[in-house]
Design a protein around this motif. Structure first.
Motif, PDB file in Angstrom:
ATOM      1  N   GLY A 168      21.394  -0.777  -6.217  1.00  0.00           N
ATOM      2  CA  GLY A 168      21.456  -0.164  -4.894  1.00  0.00           C
ATOM      3  C   GLY A 168      20.103  -0.037  -4.236  1.00  0.00           C
ATOM      4  N   ARG A 169      19.088  -0.670  -4.816  1.00  0.00           N
ATOM      5  CA  ARG A 169      17.760  -0.574  -4.233  1.00  0.00           C
ATOM      6  C   ARG A 169      17.603  -1.541  -3.077  1.00  0.00           C
ATOM      7  NH1 ARG A 169      13.670  -1.392  -8.965  1.00  0.00           N
ATOM      8  NH2 ARG A 169      15.134  -3.047  -9.429  1.00  0.00           N
ATOM      9  N   HIS A 170      16.809  -1.158  -2.116  1.00  0.00           N
ATOM     10  CA  HIS A 170      16.535  -2.012  -0.960  1.00  0.00           C
ATOM     11  C   HIS A 170      15.033  -2.287  -0.910  1.00  0.00           C
ATOM     12  CE1 HIS A 170      20.611  -1.549   0.577  1.00  0.00           C
ATOM     13  NE2 HIS A 170      20.510  -0.248   0.344  1.00  0.00           N
ATOM     14  N   SER A 171      14.697  -3.419  -0.319  1.00  0.00           N
ATOM     15  CA  SER A 171      13.295  -3.791  -0.221  1.00  0.00           C
ATOM     16  C   SER A 171      12.569  -2.858   0.727  1.00  0.00           C
ATOM     17  CB  SER A 171      13.172  -5.241   0.282  1.00  0.00           C
ATOM     18  OG  SER A 171      13.604  -5.321   1.625  1.00  0.00           O
ATOM     19  N   LEU A 172      11.249  -2.810   0.552  1.00  0.00           N
ATOM     20  CA  LEU A 172      10.429  -1.971   1.414  1.00  0.00           C
ATOM     21  C   LEU A 172      10.503  -2.450   2.859  1.00  0.00           C
ATOM     22  CD1 LEU A 172       8.519   0.418   1.410  1.00  0.00           C
ATOM     23  CD2 LEU A 172       6.619  -1.135   0.942  1.00  0.00           C
ATOM     24  N   THR A 173      10.626  -3.764   3.048  1.00  0.00           N
ATOM     25  CA  THR A 173      10.769  -4.306   4.409  1.00  0.00           C
ATOM     26  C   THR A 173      12.029  -3.776   5.067  1.00  0.00           C
ATOM     27  OG1 THR A 173       9.616  -6.333   3.744  1.00  0.00           O
ATOM     28  CG2 THR A 173      10.937  -6.430   5.752  1.00  0.00           C
ATOM     29  N   THR A 174      13.140  -3.779   4.323  1.00  0.00           N
ATOM     30  CA  THR A 174      14.401  -3.264   4.870  1.00  0.00           C
ATOM     31  C   THR A 174      14.282  -1.783   5.202  1.00  0.00           C
ATOM     32  OG1 THR A 174      15.635  -4.892   3.573  1.00  0.00           O
ATOM     33  CG2 THR A 174      16.858  -2.990   4.414  1.00  0.00           C
ATOM     34  N   ALA A 202       7.316  -7.002  12.103  1.00  0.00           N
ATOM     35  CA  ALA A 202       6.056  -6.286  11.864  1.00  0.00           C
ATOM     36  C   ALA A 202       5.944  -5.846  10.409  1.00  0.00           C
ATOM     37  CB  ALA A 202       5.968  -5.080  12.801  1.00  0.00           C
ATOM     38  N   ALA A 203       7.062  -5.330   9.848  1.00  0.00           N
ATOM     39  CA  ALA A 203       7.037  -4.882   8.452  1.00  0.00           C
ATOM     40  C   ALA A 203       6.793  -6.063   7.511  1.00  0.00           C
ATOM     41  CB  ALA A 203       8.352  -4.181   8.112  1.00  0.00           C
ATOM     42  N   LYS A 204       7.465  -7.181   7.788  1.00  0.00           N
ATOM     43  CA  LYS A 204       7.301  -8.359   6.934  1.00  0.00           C
ATOM     44  C   LYS A 204       5.865  -8.873   6.997  1.00  0.00           C
ATOM     45  CE  LYS A 204       9.685 -12.638   5.723  1.00  0.00           C
ATOM     46  NZ  LYS A 204      10.072 -12.090   4.414  1.00  0.00           N
ATOM     47  N   ARG A 205       5.306  -8.872   8.188  1.00  0.00           N
ATOM     48  CA  ARG A 205       3.916  -9.339   8.321  1.00  0.00           C
ATOM     49  C   ARG A 205       2.950  -8.332   7.708  1.00  0.00           C
ATOM     50  NH1 ARG A 205       1.122 -13.014  11.328  1.00  0.00           N
ATOM     51  NH2 ARG A 205      -1.011 -12.475  11.902  1.00  0.00           N
ATOM     52  N   GLY A 206       3.233  -7.046   7.936  1.00  0.00           N
ATOM     53  CA  GLY A 206       2.329  -6.019   7.405  1.00  0.00           C
ATOM     54  C   GLY A 206       2.354  -5.937   5.891  1.00  0.00           C
ATOM     55  N   LEU A 207       3.518  -6.280   5.278  1.00  0.00           N
ATOM     56  CA  LEU A 207       3.635  -6.205   3.827  1.00  0.00           C
ATOM     57  C   LEU A 207       3.297  -7.523   3.146  1.00  0.00           C
ATOM     58  CD1 LEU A 207       6.914  -4.099   3.533  1.00  0.00           C
ATOM     59  CD2 LEU A 207       4.567  -3.322   3.191  1.00  0.00           C
ATOM     60  N   ALA A 208       2.853  -8.486   3.921  1.00  0.00           N
ATOM     61  CA  ALA A 208       2.470  -9.771   3.327  1.00  0.00           C
ATOM     62  C   ALA A 208       1.398  -9.622   2.248  1.00  0.00           C
ATOM     63  CB  ALA A 208       1.998 -10.736   4.420  1.00  0.00           C
ATOM     64  N   PRO A 209       0.397  -8.701   2.440  1.00  0.00           N
ATOM     65  CA  PRO A 209      -0.592  -8.525   1.355  1.00  0.00           C
ATOM     66  C   PRO A 209       0.034  -8.110   0.031  1.00  0.00           C
ATOM     67  CG  PRO A 209      -1.403  -7.563   3.389  1.00  0.00           C
ATOM     68  CD  PRO A 209       0.014  -7.950   3.637  1.00  0.00           C
ATOM     69  N   LYS A 245       2.878  -9.112  -1.077  1.00  0.00           N
ATOM     70  CA  LYS A 245       3.392 -10.339  -1.671  1.00  0.00           C
ATOM     71  C   LYS A 245       2.263 -11.121  -2.337  1.00  0.00           C
ATOM     72  CE  LYS A 245       6.089 -14.483  -0.575  1.00  0.00           C
ATOM     73  NZ  LYS A 245       6.772 -15.259   0.496  1.00  0.00           N
ATOM     74  N   ARG A 246       1.098 -11.135  -1.677  1.00  0.00           N
ATOM     75  CA  ARG A 246      -0.040 -11.836  -2.279  1.00  0.00           C
ATOM     76  C   ARG A 246      -0.492 -11.138  -3.561  1.00  0.00           C
ATOM     77  NH1 ARG A 246      -1.672 -12.260   3.201  1.00  0.00           N
ATOM     78  NH2 ARG A 246      -3.207 -10.591   2.960  1.00  0.00           N
ATOM     79  N   ILE A 247      -0.430  -9.781  -3.554  1.00  0.00           N
ATOM     80  CA  ILE A 247      -0.783  -9.041  -4.761  1.00  0.00           C
ATOM     81  C   ILE A 247       0.180  -9.404  -5.892  1.00  0.00           C
ATOM     82  CG2 ILE A 247      -0.846  -6.737  -5.770  1.00  0.00           C
ATOM     83  CD1 ILE A 247      -1.915  -5.685  -3.135  1.00  0.00           C
ATOM     84  N   ARG A 248       1.486  -9.479  -5.561  1.00  0.00           N
ATOM     85  CA  ARG A 248       2.473  -9.836  -6.585  1.00  0.00           C
ATOM     86  C   ARG A 248       2.232 -11.240  -7.125  1.00  0.00           C
ATOM     87  NH1 ARG A 248       7.030 -12.688  -6.564  1.00  0.00           N
ATOM     88  NH2 ARG A 248       6.957 -12.959  -4.288  1.00  0.00           N
ATOM     89  N   GLU A 249       1.944 -12.180  -6.219  1.00  0.00           N
ATOM     90  CA  GLU A 249       1.697 -13.558  -6.662  1.00  0.00           C
ATOM     91  C   GLU A 249       0.458 -13.624  -7.550  1.00  0.00           C
ATOM     92  OE1 GLU A 249       1.420 -15.598  -2.985  1.00  0.00           O
ATOM     93  OE2 GLU A 249       3.601 -15.749  -2.671  1.00  0.00           O
ATOM     94  N   ARG A 250      -0.583 -12.846  -7.148  1.00  0.00           N
ATOM     95  CA  ARG A 250      -1.807 -12.855  -7.957  1.00  0.00           C
ATOM     96  C   ARG A 250      -1.561 -12.178  -9.301  1.00  0.00           C
ATOM     97  NH1 ARG A 250      -7.184 -13.527  -6.469  1.00  0.00           N
ATOM     98  NH2 ARG A 250      -8.332 -14.028  -8.391  1.00  0.00           N
ATOM     99  N   ALA A 281      -6.975  -1.872   4.443  1.00  0.00           N
ATOM    100  CA  ALA A 281      -7.578  -0.651   3.904  1.00  0.00           C
ATOM    101  C   ALA A 281      -6.549   0.242   3.225  1.00  0.00           C
ATOM    102  CB  ALA A 281      -8.290   0.110   5.030  1.00  0.00           C
ATOM    103  N   GLU A 282      -5.299   0.260   3.760  1.00  0.00           N
ATOM    104  CA  GLU A 282      -4.273   1.130   3.181  1.00  0.00           C
ATOM    105  C   GLU A 282      -3.913   0.726   1.753  1.00  0.00           C
ATOM    106  OE1 GLU A 282      -4.057   1.273   7.555  1.00  0.00           O
ATOM    107  OE2 GLU A 282      -4.137  -0.324   6.061  1.00  0.00           O
ATOM    108  N   LEU A 283      -4.078  -0.569   1.428  1.00  0.00           N
ATOM    109  CA  LEU A 283      -3.737  -1.055   0.094  1.00  0.00           C
ATOM    110  C   LEU A 283      -4.966  -1.284  -0.774  1.00  0.00           C
ATOM    111  CD1 LEU A 283      -0.975  -3.661   1.046  1.00  0.00           C
ATOM    112  CD2 LEU A 283      -0.647  -1.325   0.216  1.00  0.00           C
ATOM    113  N   ALA A 284      -6.144  -1.076  -0.207  1.00  0.00           N
ATOM    114  CA  ALA A 284      -7.372  -1.343  -0.964  1.00  0.00           C
ATOM    115  C   ALA A 284      -7.469  -0.437  -2.191  1.00  0.00           C
ATOM    116  CB  ALA A 284      -8.594  -1.156  -0.063  1.00  0.00           C
ATOM    117  N   GLU A 285      -7.104   0.853  -2.028  1.00  0.00           N
ATOM    118  CA  GLU A 285      -7.181   1.772  -3.164  1.00  0.00           C
ATOM    119  C   GLU A 285      -6.213   1.353  -4.261  1.00  0.00           C
ATOM    120  OE1 GLU A 285      -6.656   5.779  -1.959  1.00  0.00           O
ATOM    121  OE2 GLU A 285      -8.461   5.849  -0.733  1.00  0.00           O
ATOM    122  N   VAL A 286      -5.027   0.874  -3.865  1.00  0.00           N
ATOM    123  CA  VAL A 286      -4.067   0.398  -4.864  1.00  0.00           C
ATOM    124  C   VAL A 286      -4.641  -0.797  -5.614  1.00  0.00           C
ATOM    125  CG1 VAL A 286      -1.760  -0.559  -5.203  1.00  0.00           C
ATOM    126  CG2 VAL A 286      -2.119   1.243  -3.516  1.00  0.00           C
TER     127      VAL A 286
END
Length: 466
Positions: A5-11, A188-195, A197-202, A222-227
């Protein structure tokens, strides 16, 4: 991948963005609808008040009540072109002297509470159309007691039809805008969360054999830099842990292989042919030494494993440091006399801790000092309790200094600064790591300094450990 029942962050972001946008648009639609409706109400009131003033002005010129009955023609001329307007004028006796328009005016409009009231009365006529009306007194020159009563009403059906069309257009626009905001929000969400996806691929490229890989923080918002920095820190710790585990496994295998090989070789040799009882006793005695060595190594490894998993819980008892250290020097008295080593103990302090653990730590340090002190050298022990919250126990021995490149790893398991001792009987290289573990279990630390033929191990313990 979305499971269960989980949904993606984009959704989730899309739904959240669309919901917020829809709520805002609905609120704006309601506000705009109310404002337009209020605007029409003000226009109606302004028109009704204007007609009342017009009629009051005409009636004010009347000289007598009889003249009021004959004012119909003048009023008809004054009201030409005002479609949807109904006017009723009553004389002081309550008789209707003038009436115009298709919509009858209800008696309720002429109630005392509604005459000269600023709030209009709204009703539905016989044709089921909404009507808004007002009533007011119109004084004449014949006196206040001869004032006429004016009732003015206007048909609201035109306004209602406009509002229906307006609401349909408004809510259609709101629906289309909500749909567009949902689509734009998804983009916008899909484009904003693209990083991410790159983190997952890396991250997928990072394996146990490639723990040196890191995430590129400079390419991440910057929002994901700390992660990303946290993940990089975790990878660095994992890399270090894997390195130490690999070295430990290799060293442990080497340490266990030597005594096991000796046991196997000696046993095979003694069994290769018939021998005397003295030969069997010698081999059994040698095997017993190797088994004892294995037992000590395993016991030390279990101790260090408990320490690494924070399972060492020191007992709390008063420990008189000077007595424990002098007792250890008496234990090593034979070795000290054999190498003609001078000893000295200065200072005193009493701490709370595990006496057996601390005794083992100091015994390891003294054994190490004796082993590396040349004949005729000296070992000094200084107990410094000048600090109120820390006790320093420094064990110093003369002898060849430890090379500086070995000092950072001197407390690593199975590490020996002198490679020539790798196969000697000096121990498995676990003594100093055990000292460090015991010190840390007591919320303390141990440091080493070596230069100019003098080596000092300093154990720092809290003065009020509890």
């Amino acid at each position: 991948m979305i499971t269960g029942g989980r949904h993606s962050l984009t959704t989730r972001l899309t739904v959240l963005f669309a919901s917020i946008s829809t709520v805002i648009l609905l609120m704006l639609g309601l506000i705009i609808g109310k404002l337009v409706d209020h605007h029409f109400e003000e226009l109606d009131l302004e028109m009704l008040q204007g007609k009342i003033e017009l009629l009051q002005n005409a009636i004010s010129k009347i000289q007598s009540p009889e003249d009021l009955d004959s004012i119909s023609r003048e009023l008809d001329e004054a009201l030409v072109g005002h479609h949807g307007l109904s006017v009723v004028i009553r004389n002081p006796r309550g008789q209707t002297v003038f009436s115009s328009g298709d919509s009858p005016v209800p008696e309720a409009l002429f109630a005392a509470s509604n005459i000269d009231s600023e709030a209009p009365l709204i009703w539905t006529n016989a044709n089921r159309k909404p009507v808004r009306g007002m009533a007011a007194r119109a004084p004449t020159k014949a006196g206040a007691e001869n004032s006429a009563i004016i009732g003015v009403a206007t048909d609201l059906s035109g306004h209602e039809e406009f509002m229906v069309s307006f609401r349909i257009a408004l809510w259609s626009s709101v629906g289309v805008a909500a749909l567009l905001t949902g689509i734009l929000g998804w983009l916008a969400a899909k484009r904003g969360l693209a990083p991410l996806k790159r983190i997952r691929e890396r991250a997928n490229d990072i394996t146990a054999n490639r723990l040196d890989q890191r995430l590129e923080v400079a390419e991440i918002p910057a929002e994901l830099a700390e992660v990303a920095e946290t993940i990089n820190g975790m990878l660095a710790r994992l890399e270090e842990s894997f390195r130490r585990l690999s070295e430990f496994s290799s060293d442990l295998a080497h340490e266990l292989r030597t005594p096991l090989t000796n046991l196997l070789t000696q046993t095979q040799v003694i069994l290769s042919k018939t021998r005397g009882s003295a030969d069997y006793r010698d081999v059994l005695a040698s095997n017993a030494e190797e088994i004892e060595r294995l037992s000590r190594t395993v016991a030390d490894m279990l101790f260090l494993a408990k320490a690494e998993n924070q399972l060492l819980i020191p007992h709390q008892e008063e420990v008189v440091l000077v007595e424990e250290l002098r007792g250890l020097l008496e234990f090593y008295e034979v070795l000290l006399e054999e190498k003609n080593i001078r000893t000295k103990v200065t200072g005193q302090a009493v701490i709370k801790g595990d006496r057996l653990m601390l005794r083992r730590a100091f015994s390891n340090l003294l054994s190490n000092a004796i082993r590396h002190t040349q004949s005729g050298g000296s070992i000094s022990i200084l107990i410094d309790a000048t600090e109120t919250d820390r006790i320093q126990i420094a064990i110093t021995n003369t002898g060849e200094a430890i090379p500086s490149e070995h000092l950072p790893r001197i407390f690593d398991r199975f590490y020996r600064a002198d490679a020539s001792r790798q196969h000697s009987s000096d121990g498995a290289g676990l003594g100093l790591p055990i000292v460090k573990s015991i010190a840390e279990a007591h919320r303390g630390s141990v440091l080493v300094a070596s230069a100019g033929g003098v080596t000092t191990f300093t154990v720092s313990l809290p003065g009020n450990f509890n």
